[in-house]
Motif scaffolding. Structure first.
Motif, PDB file in Angstrom:
ATOM      1  N   ASP A  64       0.840  -1.205   0.000  1.00 17.39           N
ATOM      2  CA  ASP A  64       0.000   0.000   0.000  1.00 17.39           C
ATOM      3  C   ASP A  64       0.878   1.260   0.000  1.00 17.39           C
ATOM      4  N   VAL A  65       1.850   1.289   0.904  1.00 15.82           N
ATOM      5  CA  VAL A  65       2.749   2.451   0.982  1.00 15.82           C
ATOM      6  C   VAL A  65       3.563   2.580  -0.313  1.00 15.82           C
ATOM      7  N   GLY A  66       4.022   1.445  -0.825  1.00 15.84           N
ATOM      8  CA  GLY A  66       4.842   1.468  -2.045  1.00 15.84           C
ATOM      9  C   GLY A  66       4.112   2.079  -3.224  1.00 15.84           C
ATOM     10  N   VAL A  67       2.860   1.687  -3.414  1.00 11.87           N
ATOM     11  CA  VAL A  67       2.068   2.246  -4.525  1.00 11.87           C
ATOM     12  C   VAL A  67       1.904   3.745  -4.329  1.00 11.87           C
ATOM     13  N   GLY A  72       0.681   6.143  -7.239  1.00 11.64           N
ATOM     14  CA  GLY A  72      -0.524   5.408  -7.632  1.00 11.64           C
ATOM     15  C   GLY A  72      -1.538   5.351  -6.508  1.00 11.64           C
ATOM     16  N   GLN A  73      -2.636   4.640  -6.770  1.00 18.83           N
ATOM     17  CA  GLN A  73      -3.690   4.483  -5.765  1.00 18.83           C
ATOM     18  C   GLN A  73      -3.963   3.005  -5.539  1.00 18.83           C
ATOM     19  N   THR A  74      -4.439   2.705  -4.330  1.00 26.83           N
ATOM     20  CA  THR A  74      -4.689   1.298  -3.992  1.00 26.83           C
ATOM     21  C   THR A  74      -6.117   1.105  -3.524  1.00 26.83           C
ATOM     22  N   MET A  75      -6.598  -0.130  -3.656  1.00 27.23           N
ATOM     23  CA  MET A  75      -7.773  -0.550  -2.895  1.00 27.23           C
ATOM     24  C   MET A  75      -7.433  -1.897  -2.285  1.00 27.23           C
ATOM     25  N   VAL A  76      -7.605  -1.973  -0.974  1.00 27.67           N
ATOM     26  CA  VAL A  76      -7.285  -3.204  -0.250  1.00 27.67           C
ATOM     27  C   VAL A  76      -8.585  -3.976  -0.068  1.00 27.67           C
TER      28      VAL A  76
END
Ligand code: CP
Length: 301
Positions: A64-67, A72-76
């Motif tokens: 998550d932090v890397g993206v 970029g954006q994330t969805m977990v």
């Protein structure tokens, strides 16, 4: 577009390029606050789905932090909250997600789930751990070893304990990076036969670690093992604990690794985990840097 499914499925050239990029990106961040975006934000406008069918601290937070650091954006997504956990096929899930996101990372049980996701997704898929392998962890481990001791080729790595999924990725890495891998553990917990030829066996842990540049262990009861097996496994593995006596038989400058989470004073003593050989928290940090490079590799960015 390239999947990252296992270390032996990625070319030696690409593995080395990933590690070089990880080290370069880590170096470029030196002194920057953790939330600062990387120069150029290579994942700008990219959406990444992070799917977890098992618990996670390191994999979840570091991806998550890397993206986010890369713009970029994330969805977990939790597997049980998705329709995937309620009967929708993996193939349909892969096709649908591919219409929304640019990259999928999945932590799952069966390797077949990962392989089906990769087969039907039209975006890259990254293996965030299955019951069989954990390649992102071992890329971080090799980055860590090389930071401390230089090239891992030709070095002696000893795994003490259960021949589990993390060991399997170490075995694949031994083949790709050219290091010598020894497994020491009880016969019932030997690695799967498909890994034969990638490592040596020495049942006596004190003999196994002689000349070791790196000693590694992992939890005695993995996430996919039934808790009912706990007592039996502890009895089988007690003699393979990594403690000061064992480390004293390795090279004097040997490193100690554990992918974490650990059960302190079971598979490894706190004295070793917090001692001078240990690089366990460097390993944890390097999940972030290695995976950022893996994601760029997968997206061709
Ligand atoms: N080593 C590792 O994969 O940690 P998590 O289970 O916390 O993600």
């Amino acid at each position: 577009m390239t999947d990252f499914l296992d270390i032996h499925k990625t070319s030696k050239t690409d593995l080395r390029a990933i590690l070089t990029q990880a080290a370069d990106m880590k170096e470029a961040r030196k002194g920057l606050p953790k939330g600062t975006p990387d120069a150029g934000e290579p994942l700008k406008n990219q959406m990444v789905a992070l799917i977890f069918e098992k618990p996670s601290t390191r994999t979840r937070v570091s991806f998550d932090v890397g993206v986010r650091q890369m713009g970029g954006q994330t969805m977990v997504l939790s597997g049980s909250d998705m329709q995937l956990g309620h009967g929708e096929t993996i193939a349909d899930t892969a096709r649908v997600l591919s219409r929304y996101v640019d990259l999928i990372m999945i932590r799952t049980f069966e390797e077949q789930t990962l392989l089906e996701m990769a087969e039907y997704a039209t975006v890259p898929v990254i293996n965030g751990l299955t019951d069989r392998t954990h390649p992102c962890q071992i890329m971080a481990d090799i980055l860590t070893f090389e930071e401390h001791r230089g090239p891992i080729a030709g070095k002696k790595v000893v795994w003490s304990g259960d021949g589990n999924n993390v060991f399997a990725s170490f075995a694949h890495a031994a083949g790709q990076f050219g290091f010598d891998l020894t497994f020491t553990g009880p016969e019932p917990l030997d690695p799967e036969p498909a890994l034969d030829g990638l490592y040596n066996i020495e049942r006596d842990p004190q003999k196994a670690v002689q000349g070791a540049d790196l000693v590694v262990t992992d939890t005695w009861v993995s996430m996919h093992d039934p808790q009912s097996a706990r007592e039996r496994r502890h009895n089988q593995l007690r003699g393979y604990q990594v403690n000061d006596e064992l480390m004293a038989n390795a090279k004097s400058d040997s490193l100690f690794m554990h992918c974490l989470p650990a059960h302190r004073d079971d598979e490894a003593t706190s004295a070793v985990m917090d001692g001078p050989h240990s690089v366990i928290f460097d390993e944890a940090e390097n999940r972030l840097h290695a995976q950022k490079a893996i994601m760029r590799h997968c997206l061709g960015l």
